[in-house]
Scaffold this motif. Structure first.
Motif, PDB file in Angstrom:
ATOM      1  N   MET A 367       0.858  -1.184   0.000  1.00  0.00           N
ATOM      2  CA  MET A 367       0.000   0.000   0.000  1.00  0.00           C
ATOM      3  C   MET A 367       0.898   1.238   0.000  1.00  0.00           C
ATOM      4  SD  MET A 367      -3.105  -0.943  -0.211  1.00  0.00           S
ATOM      5  CE  MET A 367      -4.029   0.494   0.323  1.00  0.00           C
ATOM      6  N   PRO A 368       0.818   2.059  -1.051  1.00  0.00           N
ATOM      7  CA  PRO A 368       1.793   3.142  -1.212  1.00  0.00           C
ATOM      8  C   PRO A 368       1.673   4.270  -0.203  1.00  0.00           C
ATOM      9  CG  PRO A 368       0.097   3.243  -2.916  1.00  0.00           C
ATOM     10  CD  PRO A 368      -0.124   1.970  -2.171  1.00  0.00           C
ATOM     11  N   ASN A 369       0.611   4.279   0.620  1.00  0.00           N
ATOM     12  CA  ASN A 369       0.447   5.323   1.636  1.00  0.00           C
ATOM     13  C   ASN A 369       1.171   5.011   2.940  1.00  0.00           C
ATOM     14  OD1 ASN A 369      -1.652   3.201   1.776  1.00  0.00           O
ATOM     15  ND2 ASN A 369      -2.259   4.261   3.649  1.00  0.00           N
ATOM     16  N   MET A 370       1.722   3.802   3.086  1.00  0.00           N
ATOM     17  CA  MET A 370       2.279   3.374   4.369  1.00  0.00           C
ATOM     18  C   MET A 370       3.687   3.923   4.630  1.00  0.00           C
ATOM     19  SD  MET A 370      -0.202   1.761   5.684  1.00  0.00           S
ATOM     20  CE  MET A 370       0.588   1.136   7.158  1.00  0.00           C
ATOM     21  N   GLY A 371       4.392   4.282   3.579  1.00  0.00           N
ATOM     22  CA  GLY A 371       5.753   4.802   3.700  1.00  0.00           C
ATOM     23  C   GLY A 371       6.262   5.036   2.290  1.00  0.00           C
ATOM     24  N   TYR A 372       7.519   5.447   2.168  1.00  0.00           N
ATOM     25  CA  TYR A 372       8.098   5.629   0.837  1.00  0.00           C
ATOM     26  C   TYR A 372       9.011   4.441   0.565  1.00  0.00           C
ATOM     27  CZ  TYR A 372      10.725   7.592  -3.046  1.00  0.00           C
ATOM     28  OH  TYR A 372      11.310   7.788  -4.277  1.00  0.00           O
ATOM     29  N   PHE A 373       8.785   3.770  -0.561  1.00  0.00           N
ATOM     30  CA  PHE A 373       9.451   2.498  -0.845  1.00  0.00           C
ATOM     31  C   PHE A 373      10.348   2.605  -2.072  1.00  0.00           C
ATOM     32  CE2 PHE A 373       5.240   1.552   1.036  1.00  0.00           C
ATOM     33  CZ  PHE A 373       5.672   1.029   2.240  1.00  0.00           C
ATOM     34  N   GLU A 374      11.578   2.114  -1.906  1.00  0.00           N
ATOM     35  CA  GLU A 374      12.516   2.011  -3.021  1.00  0.00           C
ATOM     36  C   GLU A 374      13.056   0.583  -3.044  1.00  0.00           C
ATOM     37  OE1 GLU A 374      15.172   5.724  -3.435  1.00  0.00           O
ATOM     38  OE2 GLU A 374      14.693   5.642  -1.297  1.00  0.00           O
ATOM     39  N   PHE A 375      13.704   0.241  -4.151  1.00  0.00           N
ATOM     40  CA  PHE A 375      14.098  -1.153  -4.328  1.00  0.00           C
ATOM     41  C   PHE A 375      15.466  -1.253  -4.981  1.00  0.00           C
ATOM     42  CE2 PHE A 375       9.597  -0.825  -4.033  1.00  0.00           C
ATOM     43  CZ  PHE A 375       9.230  -1.894  -3.240  1.00  0.00           C
ATOM     44  N   GLY A 403       8.924 -10.419 -12.556  1.00  0.00           N
ATOM     45  CA  GLY A 403       9.895 -11.499 -12.704  1.00  0.00           C
ATOM     46  C   GLY A 403      11.253 -11.193 -12.111  1.00  0.00           C
ATOM     47  N   LYS A 404      11.445  -9.972 -11.600  1.00  0.00           N
ATOM     48  CA  LYS A 404      12.747  -9.610 -11.028  1.00  0.00           C
ATOM     49  C   LYS A 404      12.672  -9.553  -9.506  1.00  0.00           C
ATOM     50  CE  LYS A 404      14.834  -7.382 -14.989  1.00  0.00           C
ATOM     51  NZ  LYS A 404      15.588  -6.218 -15.497  1.00  0.00           N
ATOM     52  N   GLU A 405      13.823  -9.817  -8.873  1.00  0.00           N
ATOM     53  CA  GLU A 405      13.927  -9.755  -7.422  1.00  0.00           C
ATOM     54  C   GLU A 405      14.516  -8.409  -7.000  1.00  0.00           C
ATOM     55  OE1 GLU A 405      15.945 -13.014  -5.559  1.00  0.00           O
ATOM     56  OE2 GLU A 405      14.620 -14.531  -6.449  1.00  0.00           O
ATOM     57  N   TYR A 406      14.058  -7.947  -5.842  1.00  0.00           N
ATOM     58  CA  TYR A 406      14.525  -6.666  -5.313  1.00  0.00           C
ATOM     59  C   TYR A 406      14.691  -6.765  -3.801  1.00  0.00           C
ATOM     60  CZ  TYR A 406      12.871  -4.760  -9.794  1.00  0.00           C
ATOM     61  OH  TYR A 406      12.654  -4.516 -11.128  1.00  0.00           O
ATOM     62  N   GLU A 407      15.612  -5.941  -3.279  1.00  0.00           N
ATOM     63  CA  GLU A 407      15.724  -5.772  -1.832  1.00  0.00           C
ATOM     64  C   GLU A 407      14.998  -4.488  -1.450  1.00  0.00           C
ATOM     65  OE1 GLU A 407      18.961  -4.853   1.702  1.00  0.00           O
ATOM     66  OE2 GLU A 407      19.709  -5.556  -0.255  1.00  0.00           O
ATOM     67  N   LEU A 408      14.182  -4.572  -0.403  1.00  0.00           N
ATOM     68  CA  LEU A 408      13.308  -3.468  -0.001  1.00  0.00           C
ATOM     69  C   LEU A 408      14.073  -2.407   0.812  1.00  0.00           C
ATOM     70  CD1 LEU A 408      10.421  -2.276   0.324  1.00  0.00           C
ATOM     71  CD2 LEU A 408      10.094  -3.855   2.241  1.00  0.00           C
ATOM     72  N   VAL A 409      13.855  -1.138   0.452  1.00  0.00           N
ATOM     73  CA  VAL A 409      14.434   0.007   1.166  1.00  0.00           C
ATOM     74  C   VAL A 409      13.272   0.937   1.517  1.00  0.00           C
ATOM     75  CG1 VAL A 409      15.954   2.019   0.966  1.00  0.00           C
ATOM     76  CG2 VAL A 409      16.621  -0.163  -0.068  1.00  0.00           C
ATOM     77  N   ILE A 410      13.206   1.394   2.777  1.00  0.00           N
ATOM     78  CA  ILE A 410      12.045   2.180   3.202  1.00  0.00           C
ATOM     79  C   ILE A 410      12.446   3.522   3.803  1.00  0.00           C
ATOM     80  CG2 ILE A 410      10.608   0.145   3.651  1.00  0.00           C
ATOM     81  CD1 ILE A 410      11.163   0.642   6.676  1.00  0.00           C
ATOM     82  N   SER A 411      11.530   4.473   3.682  1.00  0.00           N
ATOM     83  CA  SER A 411      11.605   5.742   4.411  1.00  0.00           C
ATOM     84  C   SER A 411      10.266   5.917   5.113  1.00  0.00           C
ATOM     85  CB  SER A 411      11.862   6.905   3.460  1.00  0.00           C
ATOM     86  OG  SER A 411      13.088   6.735   2.763  1.00  0.00           O
ATOM     87  N   THR A 412      10.295   6.193   6.407  1.00  0.00           N
ATOM     88  CA  THR A 412       9.064   6.200   7.194  1.00  0.00           C
ATOM     89  C   THR A 412       8.817   7.559   7.840  1.00  0.00           C
ATOM     90  OG1 THR A 412      10.116   5.534   9.278  1.00  0.00           O
ATOM     91  CG2 THR A 412       9.451   3.762   7.766  1.00  0.00           C
ATOM     92  N   TYR A 413       7.574   7.775   8.239  1.00  0.00           N
ATOM     93  CA  TYR A 413       7.202   8.997   8.949  1.00  0.00           C
ATOM     94  C   TYR A 413       7.949   9.095  10.290  1.00  0.00           C
ATOM     95  CZ  TYR A 413       3.368   9.754   5.629  1.00  0.00           C
ATOM     96  OH  TYR A 413       2.638   9.999   4.493  1.00  0.00           O
ATOM     97  N   SER A 414       8.353   7.937  10.837  1.00  0.00           N
ATOM     98  CA  SER A 414       9.051   7.931  12.129  1.00  0.00           C
ATOM     99  C   SER A 414      10.501   8.366  12.027  1.00  0.00           C
ATOM    100  CB  SER A 414       9.000   6.525  12.748  1.00  0.00           C
ATOM    101  OG  SER A 414       7.674   6.127  12.975  1.00  0.00           O
ATOM    102  N   LEU A 425      12.294  -9.608  -2.287  1.00  0.00           N
ATOM    103  CA  LEU A 425      10.945  -9.770  -2.823  1.00  0.00           C
ATOM    104  C   LEU A 425      11.012 -10.031  -4.330  1.00  0.00           C
ATOM    105  CD1 LEU A 425       9.346  -6.654  -1.056  1.00  0.00           C
ATOM    106  CD2 LEU A 425       9.349  -9.009  -0.224  1.00  0.00           C
ATOM    107  N   LEU A 426      10.096 -10.861  -4.819  1.00  0.00           N
ATOM    108  CA  LEU A 426       9.984 -11.145  -6.250  1.00  0.00           C
ATOM    109  C   LEU A 426       8.693 -10.531  -6.767  1.00  0.00           C
ATOM    110  CD1 LEU A 426      10.731 -12.769  -8.886  1.00  0.00           C
ATOM    111  CD2 LEU A 426       9.360 -14.645  -7.925  1.00  0.00           C
TER     112      LEU A 426
END
Length: 605
Positions: A367-375, A403-414, A425-426
């Motif tokens: 859900m794109p409202n939960m934080g800012y997500f990069e990969f 079909g590609k795998e990614y490692e999750l990177v996050i930026s949060t309101y906290s 993640l695939l």
């Protein structure tokens, strides 16, 4: 791009539109549609909000954003980080520094991650309004589930939910696991009545810190209300299996309580005793039924036998928890195993929009409202090392490739900025413009039974510490591997050792090898030790000594299956059945920890 069309439309004629619950569900489903249709725009708004609210924090000012709130400037100036990079700042907050270091909002508490750093749980800072974001994601789960399993408002959920130990940092901030934080929150304790979220377990039992009293009361209530139960669950698959094991060990006393209407004297918590006085009444017929079902050796399909209206089991069975699926199928007679949401201590990410698919096909929509997500693009064959000097170009949520795998990177309101969570993640497809993911694994985790995560370096250090006990016997560990054995409940670590004993007349004794098990456990991180001591979610560690030459046979087997003799390395963890069979056929002795390792809620050092 494989784009899935909108499917979140209510089941026809399940409830009148005027029904408040129906209207609430329709709004929730529309919210999901709005968020996933405008994924890129929502992400741009989220990073703008995060940067504007935290513009004056010490952390962001270090990188001279000068008030910029656009993602291009953010990506160009703010580095990708791991926990160890943030640890000095987090430690300052933990020690009582109230200045805006990471977040402009006060840090309300620390959420303790199941991931560890230097053997201790990671401390994830959080702020008060983050609870509202988590609550929002929870509120979307039942509207989605009700599309696939109508009528869940006509009964109750038997969920085994527990709080865990909490502590305070030197600066007086509470540190506890994310679910303990949620169960103790006003949002949970004073939640408004929702017919889709009625539990058999009273809050008093969930909030009881004594694990026996909590489990006993929750199981007792589940048995009393057996006809009303429509779903059975826990957080992890391992937790539900511990509940079944608990029933196997305690059904006689539970049946006695139900027959007599008198609560087991081992239940001493006053709030539990008070609430159970209203629930527990003599019911000899029910007690007789429980005795009949539980007294035999056959526990196959015990869940639908005792709770006949159960429609599914609500537990996490992705990632490391997939190892428990065969055992759950045995006890449930193959009931569906929906995985409803994807979350961690750092951030709640998303949910499963097709929850009734098989566990192996489970996909989550972020859900794109939960934080800012990069990969970070991840090549499982040739993983690229990351460095500050040559950072990779991260990919935005809306720009991922199927079909590609990614490692999750996050930026949060906290206040976490470009933080590497460690999840791989695939991408399996898209729902509207939002990508859908299959959880592959947590990076670098070797062994996991419950919430514990042990990596290769931790295991190596534990083996080095234990092998010191062998020095006086002129014995050394030639080679080793490991396995998370989940055939036992609770599961436990099995370490296979091949030993070189210089003088068979002076070989290490059985007692010494048992002590090696305990030394290994003492060397493990605090999450493992808590699972052993406080939660009883992990059984005693076992060392299985194998015959000399066993690891050469392993190499021969691997080469026969196509491995290169030049590049072969002994696996540090094995799950492949033929290899386990080979190892177990060559075991000459087995040893277990004689006692539990040391653990207290206080952090070391």
């Amino acid at each position: 791009m494989a784009v899935e069309s909108a499917v979140l439309t209510p089941v026809a004629a399940t409830t009148p539109v005027a029904n408040p619950e129906s209207e609430k569900h329709a709004k929730a489903l529309q919210f999901i549609e709005d968020m996933t249709k405008n994924c890129g725009a929502v992400q741009e708004r989220v990073i703008g909000e995060i940067l504007s609210r935290n513009a004056n924090t010490e952390y962001l000012q270090r990188f001279q954003l000068n008030g910029a709130t656009d993602r291009d400037t953010y990506k160009a100036k703010v580095p990708i980080v791991k926990y160890e990079d943030l640890q000095p700042d987090i430690q300052r907050i933990a020690n009582g520094d109230r200045s805006p270091i990471l977040s402009s909002h006060p840090i309300s508490e620390f959420l303790t991650s199941s991931g560890t750093s230097a053997g201790e749980r990671k401390l994830m800072p959080t702020i008060a309004d983050e609870m509202d974001r988590r609550q929002l994601l929870y509120s979307l789960l039942m509207p989605v589930m009700n599309l696939y399993v109508p009528g869940l408002d006509k009964g109750k959920g038997l969920y085994f939910l527990f709080i865990k130990a909490e502590t305070k940092t030197p600066g007086g901030i509470v540190a506890r696991p994310v679910l303990t934080s949620y169960y103790k929150s006003e949002q949970f304790k004073k939640r408004p009545h929702d017919p889709f979220l009625v539990y058999t377990s009273p809050n008093e039992a969930i909030l009881c810190a004594d694990s026996f009293q909590s489990m006993y009361t929750q199981m007792l209530c589940g048995l009393i209300m057996r006809e009303e139960v429509l779903r059975v669950g826990a957080v992890f698959a391992s937790g539900l299996l511990r509940a079944i094991k608990f029933l196997q060990l305690n059904w006689k006393q539970l049946a006695d309580d139900i027959s007599s209407g008198i609560l087991n004297p081992r239940i001493t918590d006053s709030s539990i005793k008070e609430c159970m006085s209203k629930i527990l009444k003599p019911n000899p017929e029910l007690a007789q039924f429980i005795t009949k079902e539980c007294e035999g050796e056959n526990w196959a399909s015990i869940i639908p036998r005792i709770w006949p209206n159960t429609k599914y089991l609500d537990v996490i069975v992705t990632g490391a928890m997939a190892q428990y699926i065969p055992t759950l199928d045995y006890y449930s007679g193959g009931l569906p195993l929906p995985c409803t949401m994807y979350a961690s201590s750092e951030c709640y990410f998303g949910l499963n929009l097709k929850p009734m698919t098989k566990p192996s096909e489970t996909c989550y929509t972020i859900m794109p409202n939960m934080g800012y997500f990069e990969f970070i693009p991840h090549d499982p064959v040739n993983p690229m090392p990351l460095s500050r000097d040559s950072p990779p170009r991260l990919v935005d949520l809306a720009d991922l490739e199927v079909g590609k795998e990614y490692e999750l990177v996050i930026s949060t309101y906290s206040g976490l900025c470009r933080y590497r969570v460690g999840d791989i993640l695939l991408v399996t497809g898209f729902y509207n413009s939002a990508p859908q993911f299959k959880f592959i694994r947590r990076k670098n985790v070797l062994l996991s039974i419950d919430a514990d995560k042990t990596d290769e370096s931790e295991l190596q250090k534990a083996i080095e510490n234990a092998s010191e006990l062998l020095n006086e016997f002129d014995t050394r560990v030639v080679e080793y591997t490991s396995h998370g054995d989940t055939k036992t409940i609770p599961g436990h670590y099995v370490i296979y050792w091949e030993l070189h004993v210089k003088d068979p007349e002076n070989a290490p004794t059985h007692e010494v090898l048992n002590k090696c098990c305990l030394v290994m456990e003492e060397s493990m991180n605090s999450v493992y030790r808590q699972g052993r001591v406080a939660d009883n979610s992990i059984g005693p560690l076992e060392i299985r000594v194998v015959k000399n030459g066993t690891f050469e046979e392993l190499m021969d087997y691997a080469i026969s299956r196509g491995a290169s003799i030049n590049q072969y390395k002994p696996p540090r963890c094995v799950n492949f059945a033929p290899i386990l069979e080979l190892l177990d056929a060559r075991v000459v002795s087995a040893h277990f920890s004689p006692s539990a390792p040391h653990w207290t809620p206080e952090r070391r050092g």
